[in-house]
Scaffold this motif. Structure first.
Motif, PDB file in Angstrom:
ATOM      1  N   HIS A   8      48.885  37.387  33.618  1.00 33.81           N
ATOM      2  CA  HIS A   8      47.473  37.703  33.364  1.00 33.81           C
ATOM      3  C   HIS A   8      47.164  39.064  33.983  1.00 33.81           C
ATOM      4  O   HIS A   8      47.447  39.284  35.164  1.00 33.81           O
ATOM      5  CB  HIS A   8      46.589  36.616  33.987  1.00 33.81           C
ATOM      6  CG  HIS A   8      45.117  36.885  33.842  1.00 33.81           C
ATOM      7  ND1 HIS A   8      44.478  36.947  32.620  1.00 33.81           N
ATOM      8  CD2 HIS A   8      44.151  37.115  34.779  1.00 33.81           C
ATOM      9  CE1 HIS A   8      43.194  37.198  32.797  1.00 33.81           C
ATOM     10  NE2 HIS A   8      42.966  37.307  34.096  1.00 33.81           N
ATOM     11  N   MET A  10      44.398  42.745  33.833  1.00 35.38           N
ATOM     12  CA  MET A  10      43.201  43.428  33.323  1.00 35.38           C
ATOM     13  C   MET A  10      43.461  44.926  33.451  1.00 35.38           C
ATOM     14  O   MET A  10      43.778  45.406  34.544  1.00 35.38           O
ATOM     15  CB  MET A  10      41.997  43.041  34.190  1.00 35.38           C
ATOM     16  CG  MET A  10      40.740  43.812  33.864  1.00 35.38           C
ATOM     17  SD  MET A  10      39.390  43.385  34.987  1.00 35.38           S
ATOM     18  CE  MET A  10      39.841  44.235  36.487  1.00 35.38           C
ATOM     19  N   SER A  19      41.117  48.711  39.351  1.00 32.52           N
ATOM     20  CA  SER A  19      39.750  48.667  38.841  1.00 32.52           C
ATOM     21  C   SER A  19      38.749  49.351  39.762  1.00 32.52           C
ATOM     22  O   SER A  19      37.659  49.719  39.333  1.00 32.52           O
ATOM     23  CB  SER A  19      39.330  47.219  38.603  1.00 32.52           C
ATOM     24  OG  SER A  19      39.415  46.489  39.800  1.00 32.52           O
ATOM     25  N   PHE A  30      35.901  40.311  35.272  1.00 34.29           N
ATOM     26  CA  PHE A  30      36.589  40.287  33.974  1.00 34.29           C
ATOM     27  C   PHE A  30      38.050  39.861  34.117  1.00 34.29           C
ATOM     28  O   PHE A  30      38.698  39.526  33.136  1.00 34.29           O
ATOM     29  CB  PHE A  30      36.498  41.658  33.280  1.00 34.29           C
ATOM     30  CG  PHE A  30      35.102  42.028  32.899  1.00 34.29           C
ATOM     31  CD1 PHE A  30      34.393  41.255  31.985  1.00 34.29           C
ATOM     32  CD2 PHE A  30      34.486  43.123  33.467  1.00 34.29           C
ATOM     33  CE1 PHE A  30      33.092  41.578  31.634  1.00 34.29           C
ATOM     34  CE2 PHE A  30      33.180  43.456  33.131  1.00 34.29           C
ATOM     35  CZ  PHE A  30      32.481  42.681  32.211  1.00 34.29           C
ATOM     36  N   PHE A  31      38.551  39.920  35.346  1.00 33.54           N
ATOM     37  CA  PHE A  31      39.882  39.368  35.625  1.00 33.54           C
ATOM     38  C   PHE A  31      39.751  37.876  35.938  1.00 33.54           C
ATOM     39  O   PHE A  31      40.464  37.040  35.386  1.00 33.54           O
ATOM     40  CB  PHE A  31      40.496  40.098  36.834  1.00 33.54           C
ATOM     41  CG  PHE A  31      41.864  39.602  37.219  1.00 33.54           C
ATOM     42  CD1 PHE A  31      42.998  40.181  36.670  1.00 33.54           C
ATOM     43  CD2 PHE A  31      42.026  38.557  38.117  1.00 33.54           C
ATOM     44  CE1 PHE A  31      44.274  39.724  37.005  1.00 33.54           C
ATOM     45  CE2 PHE A  31      43.284  38.089  38.460  1.00 33.54           C
ATOM     46  CZ  PHE A  31      44.412  38.672  37.902  1.00 33.54           C
ATOM     47  N   HIS A 176      45.732  39.387  28.415  1.00 34.72           N
ATOM     48  CA  HIS A 176      45.413  40.785  28.703  1.00 34.72           C
ATOM     49  C   HIS A 176      43.936  41.085  28.445  1.00 34.72           C
ATOM     50  O   HIS A 176      43.483  40.990  27.300  1.00 34.72           O
ATOM     51  CB  HIS A 176      46.315  41.667  27.808  1.00 34.72           C
ATOM     52  CG  HIS A 176      46.114  43.130  28.034  1.00 34.72           C
ATOM     53  ND1 HIS A 176      46.522  44.079  27.127  1.00 34.72           N
ATOM     54  CD2 HIS A 176      45.567  43.821  29.063  1.00 34.72           C
ATOM     55  CE1 HIS A 176      46.225  45.284  27.587  1.00 34.72           C
ATOM     56  NE2 HIS A 176      45.638  45.153  28.750  1.00 34.72           N
ATOM     57  N   VAL A 177      43.232  41.416  29.508  1.00 36.63           N
ATOM     58  CA  VAL A 177      41.835  41.840  29.364  1.00 36.63           C
ATOM     59  C   VAL A 177      41.820  43.370  29.308  1.00 36.63           C
ATOM     60  O   VAL A 177      42.387  44.026  30.190  1.00 36.63           O
ATOM     61  CB  VAL A 177      40.981  41.338  30.550  1.00 36.63           C
ATOM     62  CG1 VAL A 177      39.563  41.890  30.459  1.00 36.63           C
ATOM     63  CG2 VAL A 177      40.981  39.817  30.607  1.00 36.63           C
ATOM     64  N   VAL A 179      39.501  46.582  29.458  1.00 41.38           N
ATOM     65  CA  VAL A 179      38.181  47.041  29.893  1.00 41.38           C
ATOM     66  C   VAL A 179      37.920  48.412  29.259  1.00 41.38           C
ATOM     67  O   VAL A 179      38.837  49.236  29.168  1.00 41.38           O
ATOM     68  CB  VAL A 179      38.181  47.111  31.446  1.00 41.38           C
ATOM     69  CG1 VAL A 179      36.915  47.735  31.978  1.00 41.38           C
ATOM     70  CG2 VAL A 179      38.368  45.707  32.025  1.00 41.38           C
ATOM     71  N   THR A 218      34.403  44.478  25.918  1.00 37.78           N
ATOM     72  CA  THR A 218      35.587  44.022  26.663  1.00 37.78           C
ATOM     73  C   THR A 218      36.320  42.941  25.879  1.00 37.78           C
ATOM     74  O   THR A 218      35.709  41.947  25.465  1.00 37.78           O
ATOM     75  CB  THR A 218      35.155  43.480  28.049  1.00 37.78           C
ATOM     76  OG1 THR A 218      34.362  44.486  28.672  1.00 37.78           O
ATOM     77  CG2 THR A 218      36.346  43.156  28.925  1.00 37.78           C
ATOM     78  N   TRP A 220      39.634  40.140  25.339  1.00 36.00           N
ATOM     79  CA  TRP A 220      40.641  39.310  26.009  1.00 36.00           C
ATOM     80  C   TRP A 220      41.648  38.881  24.935  1.00 36.00           C
ATOM     81  O   TRP A 220      41.307  38.148  24.011  1.00 36.00           O
ATOM     82  CB  TRP A 220      39.976  38.096  26.650  1.00 36.00           C
ATOM     83  CG  TRP A 220      40.923  37.167  27.345  1.00 36.00           C
ATOM     84  CD1 TRP A 220      42.156  37.468  27.849  1.00 36.00           C
ATOM     85  CD2 TRP A 220      40.711  35.771  27.639  1.00 36.00           C
ATOM     86  NE1 TRP A 220      42.729  36.364  28.437  1.00 36.00           N
ATOM     87  CE2 TRP A 220      41.855  35.315  28.327  1.00 36.00           C
ATOM     88  CE3 TRP A 220      39.665  34.890  27.397  1.00 36.00           C
ATOM     89  CZ2 TRP A 220      41.989  34.004  28.768  1.00 36.00           C
ATOM     90  CZ3 TRP A 220      39.791  33.577  27.834  1.00 36.00           C
ATOM     91  CH2 TRP A 220      40.943  33.142  28.523  1.00 36.00           C
TER      92      TRP A 220
END
Ligand SMILES: NC(=O)c1ccc[n+]([C@@H]2O[C@H](COP(=O)([O-])OP(=O)(O)OC[C@H]3O[C@@H](n4cnc5c(N)ncnc54)[C@H](OP(=O)(O)O)[C@@H]3O)[C@@H](O)[C@H]2O)c1
Length: 230
Positions: A8, A10, A19, A30-31, A176-177, A179, A218, A220
């Motif tokens: 996982h 971000m 970040s 967001f993570f 995978h997020v 941003v 954003t 995901w």
């Protein structure tokens, strides 16, 4: 048998993961929010990230002889989930064996001192050995399954640990997020940092499983990794 592994991460649109430099209010949510939706028995991080959870107080190393065998140790706990750190030289210090609701497990090599093992035992922290001087992630995962019953694990970064699982062919799924920021920094961690010298064969093809909008900008994305070809 090893756990199913979900990586996982971000990142900015260009794959950077630090970040704190993005100027986005409360970016870590967001993570964390998508991470909480991925049900696992353990999260696993590299030593640098693990230190963010460990004791921030400097520890004085004690003199003397500590005759502690270099064998795995399971501390007393009644947690159902685990916080695992890949810490080959034993750099993280602990005054508790819990992070929030997870029991702490250190993944070590035999390079660590008896004094450090005594420190971990004193704090009730569990530890496993996964190599004499270098970490073998296959060994680590098999032991996590056998000693703690971990069937699903989430790799939560940073880039070095993600890269070492990628290189070992041990990622089954990627979460995978993305941003909405173009970072452009040089020499900062990225989603997957593998040491120089790896070949094209380390690249892993992915199949898109789902795509969600977390807010207007954003995304995901979840992917399944195709089986690893050695
Ligand atoms: N945006 C995100 O998704 C995300 C998630 C997590 C972290 N982060 C950020 O990423 C940064 C940290 O990333 P990072 O890449 O520098 O560090 P990291 O992956 O957290 O930790 C790297 C360290 O872990 C140990 N390690 C990991 N895999 C190993 C292996 N296979 N064999 C031996 N040792 C291994 C080594 O420790 P030693 O140096 O002790 O040998 C290595 O230097 C922080 O800024 C953190 O806030 C971002």
């Amino acid at each position: 048998m090893r756990p199913f592994v979900i990586c996982h991460t971000m990142s900015s649109v260009d794959g950077r993961i630090q970040s704190s430099r993005w100027g986005i209010a409360n970016a870590p949510r967001f993570f964390e929010e998508p991470a909480a939706r991925i049900k696992v028995d353990a999260w696993i991080v590299g030593r640098t990230t693990f230190q963010e959870f460990a004791s921030q107080k400097p520890r004085k190393k004690r003199k003397g002889t500590f005759r502690i065998p270099k064998t795995d140790f399971v501390g007393k706990h009644d947690a159902k989930t685990y916080a695992v750190g890949i810490d080959p030289s034993g750099k993280c210090n602990w005054h508790t064996n819990m992070t929030d609701t997870e029991h702490v497990v250190e993944v070590l090599t035999e390079k660590v001192s008896g004094e450090y093992l005594d420190h971990l035992r004193g704090a009730g922290v569990s530890y496993i050995f996964a190599g004499a001087s270098e970490i073998d992630l296959h060994v680590a995962l098999r032991k996590l399954r056998k000693l703690f019953g971990i069937k699903r694990a989430r790799i939560d970064g940073g880039g070095t640990v993600n890269g070492s699982f990628l290189k070992a062919g041990l990622i089954d799924e990627l979460s995978h997020v993305i941003v909405p920021v173009a970072d452009g920094s040089m020499n900062t961690p990225t989603m997957f940092d593998v040491e120089p010298g790896h070949t094209r064969r380390m690249a892993r093809q992915l199949t898109l499983k789902s795509i969600k909008r977390l807010n207007d900008n954003t995304l995901w994305l979840r992917y399944l990794a195709t089986p690893h070809k050695p």
